[in-house]
Design a protein around this motif. Structure first.
Motif, PDB file in Angstrom:
ATOM      1  N   ASP A   1       0.832  -1.115  -0.130  1.00 60.73           N
ATOM      2  CA  ASP A   1       0.015   0.141   0.106  1.00 60.73           C
ATOM      3  C   ASP A   1       0.796   1.236   0.056  1.00 60.73           C
ATOM      4  O   ASP A   1       0.693   2.224  -0.684  1.00 60.73           O
ATOM      5  CB  ASP A   1      -0.926  -0.007   1.262  1.00 60.73           C
ATOM      6  CG  ASP A   1      -1.880   1.044   1.055  1.00 60.73           C
ATOM      7  OD1 ASP A   1      -2.395   1.335   0.164  1.00 60.73           O
ATOM      8  OD2 ASP A   1      -2.191   1.794   2.264  1.00 60.73           O
ATOM      9  N   ARG A   2       2.021   1.455   0.907  1.00 56.72           N
ATOM     10  CA  ARG A   2       2.897   2.361   0.730  1.00 56.72           C
ATOM     11  C   ARG A   2       3.538   2.577  -0.463  1.00 56.72           C
ATOM     12  O   ARG A   2       3.690   3.713  -1.113  1.00 56.72           O
ATOM     13  CB  ARG A   2       3.878   2.127   1.793  1.00 56.72           C
ATOM     14  CG  ARG A   2       4.664   3.382   2.130  1.00 56.72           C
ATOM     15  CD  ARG A   2       5.784   3.251   3.152  1.00 56.72           C
ATOM     16  NE  ARG A   2       5.270   2.454   4.445  1.00 56.72           N
ATOM     17  CZ  ARG A   2       5.934   1.201   4.636  1.00 56.72           C
ATOM     18  NH1 ARG A   2       6.674   0.588   4.288  1.00 56.72           N
ATOM     19  NH2 ARG A   2       5.265   0.552   5.804  1.00 56.72           N
TER      20      ARG A   2
ATOM     21  N   SER B   1       0.778   4.048  -2.898  1.00 56.66           N
ATOM     22  CA  SER B   1       0.932   5.558  -2.743  1.00 56.66           C
ATOM     23  C   SER B   1       1.865   6.410  -3.057  1.00 56.66           C
ATOM     24  O   SER B   1       1.685   7.417  -3.590  1.00 56.66           O
ATOM     25  CB  SER B   1       0.634   5.627  -1.077  1.00 56.66           C
ATOM     26  OG  SER B   1       0.357   6.990  -0.787  1.00 56.66           O
TER      27      SER B   1
ATOM     28  N   ASN C   1       1.522   9.409  -5.976  1.00 54.55           N
ATOM     29  CA  ASN C   1       2.195  10.742  -5.759  1.00 54.55           C
ATOM     30  C   ASN C   1       3.051  11.017  -6.683  1.00 54.55           C
ATOM     31  O   ASN C   1       2.902  12.269  -7.093  1.00 54.55           O
ATOM     32  CB  ASN C   1       2.800  10.786  -4.424  1.00 54.55           C
ATOM     33  CG  ASN C   1       1.980  10.793  -3.279  1.00 54.55           C
ATOM     34  OD1 ASN C   1       0.691  10.900  -3.287  1.00 54.55           O
ATOM     35  ND2 ASN C   1       2.302  10.302  -2.059  1.00 54.55           N
TER      36      ASN C   1
END
Length: 109
Positions: free
Chosen positions: A38-39, A42, A46
């Motif tokens: 998930d990181r 993300s 970005n």
């Protein structure tokens, strides 16, 4: 239960507890992997949004210039004046500066 059966049930209970602890550890490891994924997703999102922002900064002024040069000067108020187009440009510039000031005040820029 007799004594021989008690040892069997005790060993069975111990192995069941071991399996449950191993299952809990596997669940925690899977949660860590999902959090890491998930990181990563993300961070990728970005970077993509940053690229879109840069592309927008490049093409937005070009679309503004083409829109400004595409104005039907005959239809704007003050078209009979030699300064009608200049006044229209100044109004658009004042609107842009006002938006920039508002965005700075709201801390969006």
């Amino acid at each position: 239960f007799c004594d021989a059966d008690a040892d069997y049930w005790n060993e069975l209970n111990n192995s069941l507890i071991r399996y449950l602890e191993e299952l809990e550890l596997a669940r925690e490891r899977a949660a860590l992997v999902l959090e890491s994924e998930d990181r990563r997703r993300s961070e990728r999102m970005n970077r993509t949004m940053y690229r879109f922002g840069i592309i927008t900064c490049i093409f937005l002024p070009m679309s503004f210039v083409t829109g400004l040069l595409g104005i039907n000067v005959g239809g704007i108020p003050g078209a009979s004046s030699p300064y009608g187009f200049l006044v229209a440009c100044l109004i658009v510039l004042a609107l842009a500066v006002g938006q920039w000031w508002m965005f700075r005040r709201l801390r969006w820029v």
